[in-house]
Every structure is written in structure tokens, then in C-alpha cells.
Design a protein around this motif. Structure first.
Motif, PDB file in Angstrom:
ATOM      1  N   ALA A 166       0.822  -1.211   0.000  1.00  0.00           N
ATOM      2  CA  ALA A 166       0.000   0.000   0.000  1.00  0.00           C
ATOM      3  C   ALA A 166       0.857   1.263   0.000  1.00  0.00           C
ATOM      4  CB  ALA A 166      -0.928  -0.008   1.210  1.00  0.00           C
ATOM      5  N   VAL A 167       1.888   1.296   0.864  1.00  0.00           N
ATOM      6  CA  VAL A 167       2.735   2.490   0.959  1.00  0.00           C
ATOM      7  C   VAL A 167       3.533   2.683  -0.322  1.00  0.00           C
ATOM      8  CG1 VAL A 167       4.662   3.550   2.182  1.00  0.00           C
ATOM      9  CG2 VAL A 167       2.864   2.398   3.472  1.00  0.00           C
ATOM     10  N   ALA A 168       4.119   1.591  -0.848  1.00  0.00           N
ATOM     11  CA  ALA A 168       4.919   1.705  -2.074  1.00  0.00           C
ATOM     12  C   ALA A 168       4.063   2.136  -3.257  1.00  0.00           C
ATOM     13  CB  ALA A 168       5.610   0.381  -2.370  1.00  0.00           C
ATOM     14  N   ASP A 169       2.842   1.610  -3.332  1.00  0.00           N
ATOM     15  CA  ASP A 169       1.968   1.943  -4.454  1.00  0.00           C
ATOM     16  C   ASP A 169       1.477   3.387  -4.373  1.00  0.00           C
ATOM     17  OD1 ASP A 169       0.515   1.025  -6.841  1.00  0.00           O
ATOM     18  OD2 ASP A 169      -1.282   1.354  -5.631  1.00  0.00           O
ATOM     19  N   THR A 170       1.275   3.886  -3.145  1.00  0.00           N
ATOM     20  CA  THR A 170       0.729   5.236  -2.953  1.00  0.00           C
ATOM     21  C   THR A 170       1.814   6.311  -2.909  1.00  0.00           C
ATOM     22  OG1 THR A 170      -1.104   4.271  -1.697  1.00  0.00           O
ATOM     23  CG2 THR A 170      -0.773   6.651  -1.513  1.00  0.00           C
ATOM     24  N   PHE A 171       2.911   6.031  -2.179  1.00  0.00           N
ATOM     25  CA  PHE A 171       3.919   7.060  -1.928  1.00  0.00           C
ATOM     26  C   PHE A 171       5.286   6.758  -2.547  1.00  0.00           C
ATOM     27  CE2 PHE A 171       0.937   7.130   1.696  1.00  0.00           C
ATOM     28  CZ  PHE A 171       0.452   8.417   1.563  1.00  0.00           C
ATOM     29  N   GLY A 172       5.492   5.541  -3.013  1.00  0.00           N
ATOM     30  CA  GLY A 172       6.763   5.196  -3.618  1.00  0.00           C
ATOM     31  C   GLY A 172       7.593   4.260  -2.760  1.00  0.00           C
ATOM     32  N   ILE A 173       8.588   3.631  -3.387  1.00  0.00           N
ATOM     33  CA  ILE A 173       9.406   2.630  -2.715  1.00  0.00           C
ATOM     34  C   ILE A 173      10.249   3.247  -1.598  1.00  0.00           C
ATOM     35  CG2 ILE A 173      11.349   1.048  -3.063  1.00  0.00           C
ATOM     36  CD1 ILE A 173      10.168   0.378  -5.802  1.00  0.00           C
ATOM     37  N   SER A 174      10.790   4.449  -1.812  1.00  0.00           N
ATOM     38  CA  SER A 174      11.624   5.077  -0.789  1.00  0.00           C
ATOM     39  C   SER A 174      10.855   5.337   0.496  1.00  0.00           C
ATOM     40  CB  SER A 174      12.202   6.391  -1.320  1.00  0.00           C
ATOM     41  OG  SER A 174      13.093   6.153  -2.390  1.00  0.00           O
ATOM     42  N   THR A 175       9.636   5.873   0.375  1.00  0.00           N
ATOM     43  CA  THR A 175       8.808   6.123   1.557  1.00  0.00           C
ATOM     44  C   THR A 175       8.469   4.820   2.268  1.00  0.00           C
ATOM     45  OG1 THR A 175       7.865   8.078   0.506  1.00  0.00           O
ATOM     46  CG2 THR A 175       6.642   7.153   2.358  1.00  0.00           C
ATOM     47  N   ASN A 176       8.327   3.763   1.506  1.00  0.00           N
ATOM     48  CA  ASN A 176       8.051   2.452   2.078  1.00  0.00           C
ATOM     49  C   ASN A 176       9.128   2.069   3.090  1.00  0.00           C
ATOM     50  OD1 ASN A 176       6.900  -0.438   1.993  1.00  0.00           O
ATOM     51  ND2 ASN A 176       9.017  -0.723   1.329  1.00  0.00           N
ATOM     52  N   PHE A 177      10.398   2.180   2.704  1.00  0.00           N
ATOM     53  CA  PHE A 177      11.476   1.790   3.609  1.00  0.00           C
ATOM     54  C   PHE A 177      11.588   2.733   4.805  1.00  0.00           C
ATOM     55  CE2 PHE A 177      13.051  -0.372  -0.318  1.00  0.00           C
ATOM     56  CZ  PHE A 177      12.997  -1.667   0.179  1.00  0.00           C
ATOM     57  N   LEU A 178      11.324   4.012   4.614  1.00  0.00           N
ATOM     58  CA  LEU A 178      11.354   4.947   5.736  1.00  0.00           C
ATOM     59  C   LEU A 178      10.258   4.629   6.746  1.00  0.00           C
ATOM     60  CD1 LEU A 178      12.007   8.292   3.803  1.00  0.00           C
ATOM     61  CD2 LEU A 178      13.642   6.995   5.201  1.00  0.00           C
ATOM     62  N   THR A 179       9.117   4.185   6.261  1.00  0.00           N
ATOM     63  CA  THR A 179       8.024   3.796   7.155  1.00  0.00           C
ATOM     64  C   THR A 179       8.430   2.630   8.030  1.00  0.00           C
ATOM     65  OG1 THR A 179       6.374   4.544   5.543  1.00  0.00           O
ATOM     66  CG2 THR A 179       5.638   2.982   7.229  1.00  0.00           C
ATOM     67  N   PHE A 180       9.112   1.661   7.444  1.00  0.00           N
ATOM     68  CA  PHE A 180       9.516   0.487   8.217  1.00  0.00           C
ATOM     69  C   PHE A 180      10.650   0.817   9.185  1.00  0.00           C
ATOM     70  CE2 PHE A 180       6.999  -1.551   4.976  1.00  0.00           C
ATOM     71  CZ  PHE A 180       6.353  -2.536   5.703  1.00  0.00           C
ATOM     72  N   ALA A 181      11.494   1.784   8.844  1.00  0.00           N
ATOM     73  CA  ALA A 181      12.519   2.222   9.795  1.00  0.00           C
ATOM     74  C   ALA A 181      11.865   2.809  11.048  1.00  0.00           C
ATOM     75  CB  ALA A 181      13.436   3.251   9.133  1.00  0.00           C
ATOM     76  N   ALA A 182      10.778   3.549  10.864  1.00  0.00           N
ATOM     77  CA  ALA A 182      10.044   4.102  12.010  1.00  0.00           C
ATOM     78  C   ALA A 182       9.474   2.979  12.880  1.00  0.00           C
ATOM     79  CB  ALA A 182       8.932   5.022  11.522  1.00  0.00           C
ATOM     80  N   LEU A 183       8.983   1.925  12.253  1.00  0.00           N
ATOM     81  CA  LEU A 183       8.452   0.782  13.015  1.00  0.00           C
ATOM     82  C   LEU A 183       9.556   0.114  13.823  1.00  0.00           C
ATOM     83  CD1 LEU A 183       6.016  -0.859  10.425  1.00  0.00           C
ATOM     84  CD2 LEU A 183       5.419   0.538  12.417  1.00  0.00           C
ATOM     85  N   ASN A 184      10.758   0.028  13.271  1.00  0.00           N
ATOM     86  CA  ASN A 184      11.881  -0.547  14.023  1.00  0.00           C
ATOM     87  C   ASN A 184      12.124   0.226  15.312  1.00  0.00           C
ATOM     88  OD1 ASN A 184      13.724  -0.925  10.902  1.00  0.00           O
ATOM     89  ND2 ASN A 184      12.202  -2.278  11.816  1.00  0.00           N
ATOM     90  N   LEU A 185      12.088   1.559  15.240  1.00  0.00           N
ATOM     91  CA  LEU A 185      12.335   2.386  16.415  1.00  0.00           C
ATOM     92  C   LEU A 185      11.205   2.254  17.437  1.00  0.00           C
ATOM     93  CD1 LEU A 185      13.757   5.577  14.685  1.00  0.00           C
ATOM     94  CD2 LEU A 185      15.027   3.761  15.852  1.00  0.00           C
ATOM     95  N   ILE A 186       9.984   2.104  16.953  1.00  0.00           N
ATOM     96  CA  ILE A 186       8.856   1.875  17.866  1.00  0.00           C
ATOM     97  C   ILE A 186       9.051   0.554  18.606  1.00  0.00           C
ATOM     98  CG2 ILE A 186       6.374   1.403  17.975  1.00  0.00           C
ATOM     99  CD1 ILE A 186       6.053   3.371  15.617  1.00  0.00           C
TER     100      ILE A 186
END
Length: 400
Positions: A166-186
Motif C-alpha cells: 500500500a505504501v509503495a503503491d501510494t507514496f513510492g518505494i523510498s517512503t516504504n522503507f522509511l516507514t519500516f525504519a520508524a516501526l523498528n524504532l517503535i
């Protein structure tokens, strides 16, 4: 008031407390492993971005399993003195670094190396968490705790893939990985806030012997060797199946769009409901029959993947996922019970075998897919599960 009346509220309070703790454990597992398989949901898009073959991209995406295996071995050999809680949250903070860098690279080699780095961090956190659970829960609770952790793993497969698509399709592949980096910190913050600081670590062995001697002792145990082999074969099949089925889903006649491909991973939802039952399956059938029955279910699911009908393919994916995750939970619990000492080392060796199987499955099935085709892939995957069922014959039902 009778003794029974006194003890019943106590049982309910204990059950509620266990449920809360197991829920936290499942969330930690989700946030630890969400990066591992989520990237598979955008494989077709990554093939276009990097301009490489399907087998090359599949191998690069699953290079994380190489890091997982390396870290599993390292923790097995040298991890007995690590503070579990600190080791877990620090690993998750470190995980955010390569995850962030994945958003910036256009090199397939760098991409693969960053995936290896992700695997190193995830496996360290995973192995230390399994050791923490074995050391901080009673034998009765440990099976439930480990099943909760595997359930969180299942959830990471489901929600991670769905979110990634969903994130990659809507915002792009780069935003996808940044989203998952935030989840790692959570995830790091949750571990720091909820797990107890461990003051006394397990010794390398009961007599304080060298950790490598203890490691060799674990490999001398026939039941543990069988569990390690089963773990290898399970992830071989899981990675081989759920990496390359993506290309079947986007090809004719199924022809799914990238967004629809993400929605396909609702097939993991049944696994989230069935995996917590692994303890009951193992208790009722015994580990040998339990592993055999659940992997037979997975074989039936694999055969359904050969049909041109999307509903039947989805049913097959659901059966394959449920069967392999149940078998994994049974094998993981059996490792914990069988290795009454040196559980950190046993967990590390199991995970090293498990993720080495994933890397092998990615490479071997990728080559078969590109050279021979999907039908040959399914035949090979089914044969591997038959081998796992044969290996499971070495498992014995615990006497206590």
C-alpha cells in the motif's frame, strides 16, 4: 468460601496477566520481523526499479536470511553473556539504519548488503527474545509465549506485506522503507519499556563450561538436530513459495495489480488464528505427528497453487502458510523443551538453520523458476516438505 472459589479468581487473574504479556510479546515479534518479508510484496516493482532478473531480485531481497543465519550462529557461540533486554532494543535501533539506507540506494549490490545487515539485526533481536522467553517463563507458560512470538511473526508477514504494497503503491518505494525504519524504532521503545532488565544471565552451560563446548553438545542431541533440520526445510519452502508466487500472481491469467498483490496477503490471516494453537496440537498429537500433519496440510496447499483460478490459489496459499507456521511453532517449542540448558545457544542454532534454509530456498527455487517454470518449483517444494516430515520421525513426545 471454598478453596475452589478462592482459586478460581486467581486462575482468571493469571490467565489475564498471561494474555496481556503474550500480547506484548506478539507485538514485539511483529516489530522485530516486519522488515523480513514485507519487501517480498513489492518484488515485481523492485525488478523494474533495479532492472534485474526475477531470480536476482528474489535472492537480493532474501539476502536478509543470510544475515539472520550468521547472527544466529554468533549468538549461539558468544551470546550467553549478553543482557537480553538491552541486546534486543539496541538491535532494533541498529535495524533502523540499514532500513533507512534502503530508501536511498539504486545499486542491487548495495541493496543486497543492506538486506544482510537488516538480517543481522533482526536475528540478534529474535534469538535474544527467544532466550528471554525461555528463561523468564515457566515450562507451562513458555510454550504459550513462544507461540505468541511466532504469531507475531505471522502478523508481520500479513500486515507487513499489506502495508508495504500500500505504501509503495501510494507514496513510492523510498517512503516504504522509511516507514519500516520508524516501526523498528517503535519496537525498540516497546522492548525498553516492557521487558524486565535481566540481572543474571544464563551461564554457557550448567558447569560454566565454554560456550562452544555447549554448542557442540547441542549438536550431539539427535532430537535437536532433527529440529534444526526441520527449521531449515520449513523456511526453504516458505521463502521459495511466497517469493516466486508473486510473479505468478501478476502474470496472466491472474494478472493482479501491485495494490491487489498486497491484498492477496490476507491469506496469512488464518495463520494468525491457528498458530497460537500449536501448543495444543503438539500436546494432543505429539511433536512428530504434529509436524507431519501440519506439513501435510502445507503440501495440499502447494498443489492448489498450480491451478489458474485465483480463489483456489489463495486457498492454497492460506493452507501452505498455516501448515508451515504451525510446524515452525511446534519445532520451536520442542527446541525450548529439549534444550533444558543452553537455550540461547539452542535458539541461535535453530534460527541459523531456519534462515539458512530461507536463503537456500530463495536461490534454488529462483533458478528452477527462471529455467524450468512454476510447476517444477511446486514439485520441488512438495518434495522438500516430504523430507521434513521424514526428519520429524526422530522427535519424541516429552514425558513431562
Amino acid at each position: 468460601m471454598t478453596t475452589t472459589e478462592h482459586t478460581e479468581p486467581t486462575r482468571l487473574r493469571m490467565a489475564a496477566a498471561d494474555g496481556w504479556r503474550f500480547g506484548i510479546i506478539a507485538v514485539i515479534a511483529f516489530l522485530t520481523l516486519v522488515d523480513l518479508f514485507a519487501t517480498q510484496a513489492i518484488l515485481p516493482s523492485l525488478v523494474i526499479r533495479f532492472g534485474v532478473s526475477r531470480a536476482t531480485m528474489g535472492f537480493a531481497v532474501n539476502a536478509s536470511t543470510f544475515g539472520m543465519a550468521l547472527a544466529g550462529i554468533a549468538v549461539a557461540l558468544f551470546g550467553q553473556g549478553l543482557d537480553r533486554r538491552n541486546g534486543i532494543w539496541m538491535s532494533l535501533v541498529a535495524l533502523a539504519v540499514p532500513t533507512t539506507l534502503l530508501s536511498q540506494t539504486d545499486s542491487i549490490v548495495v541493496f543486497a548488503l543492506l538486506r544482510v545487515a537488516q538480517g543481522l539485526c533482526m536475528s540478534t533481536a529474535f534469538t535474544l527474545t527467544m532466550a528471554y522467553l525461555a528463561e523468564h517463563f515457566s515450562s507451562r507458560q513458555a510454550t504459550g509465549a513462544l507461540a505468541a512470538y511466532v504469531t507475531g511473526n505471522v502478523a508481520s508477514n500479513f500486515f507487513g506485506r499489506l502495508m508495504s504494497a500500500a505504501v509503495a503503491d501510494t507514496f513510492g518505494i523510498s517512503t516504504n522503507f522509511l516507514t519500516f525504519a520508524a516501526l523498528n524504532l517503535i519496537g525498540a521503545a516497546l522492548v525498553w519499556a516492557t521487558l524486565q532488565k535481566t540481572s543474571g544471565m544464563m551461564r554457557a552451560s550448567a558447569d560454566g563450561g565454554h560456550s562452544r563446548s555447549a554448542w557442540k553438545g547441542l549438536l550431539a542431541n539427535a532430537e535437536l538436530r532433527a529440529c534444526f533440520g526441520i527449521g531449515f526445510l520449513i523456511l526453504f519452502v516458505f521463502i521459495g513459495t511466497f517469493t516466486y508466487v508473486n510473479f505468478q500472481l501478476v502474470a496472466a491469467p491472474l494478472s493482479l495489480t501491485p495494490m491487489a498483490l498486497g491484498a492477496v496477503y490476507f491469506v496469512f490471516l488464518p495463520s494468525m488464528l491457528t498458530t497460537p494453537l500449536a501448543g495444543r496440537v503438539a500436546s494432543g498429537l505429539g511433536p512428530r505427528v504434529g509436524v507431519g500433519a501440519t506439513l501435510a496440510l502445507a503440501i495440499a496447499g502447494l498443489l492448489l497453487l498450480l491451478t489458474p483460478s485465483l480463489p483456489i490459489v489463495l486457498a492454497g496459499m492460506a493452507l501452505a502458510a498455516s501448515g508451515t507456521f504451525l510446524a515452525q511453532a511446534i519445532a520451536t517449542g520442542h527446541v525450548s523443551r529439549t534444550a533444558s540448558r543452553d537455550r540461547a545457544a539452542a535458539s541461535g542454532i535453530y534460527l541459523a538453520s531456519y534462515y539458512a534454509g530461507g536463503l537456500a530456498g530463495s536461490f534454488v527455487i529462483g533458478q528452477i523458476y527462471d529455467r524450468v517454470g512454476w510447476t517444477a518449483c511446486v514439485a520441488a517444494l512438495a518434495a522438500v516438505l516430504v523430507a521434513a516430515i521424514a526428519v520429524a520421525r526422530a522427535l519424541k513426545t516429552p514425558t513431562t
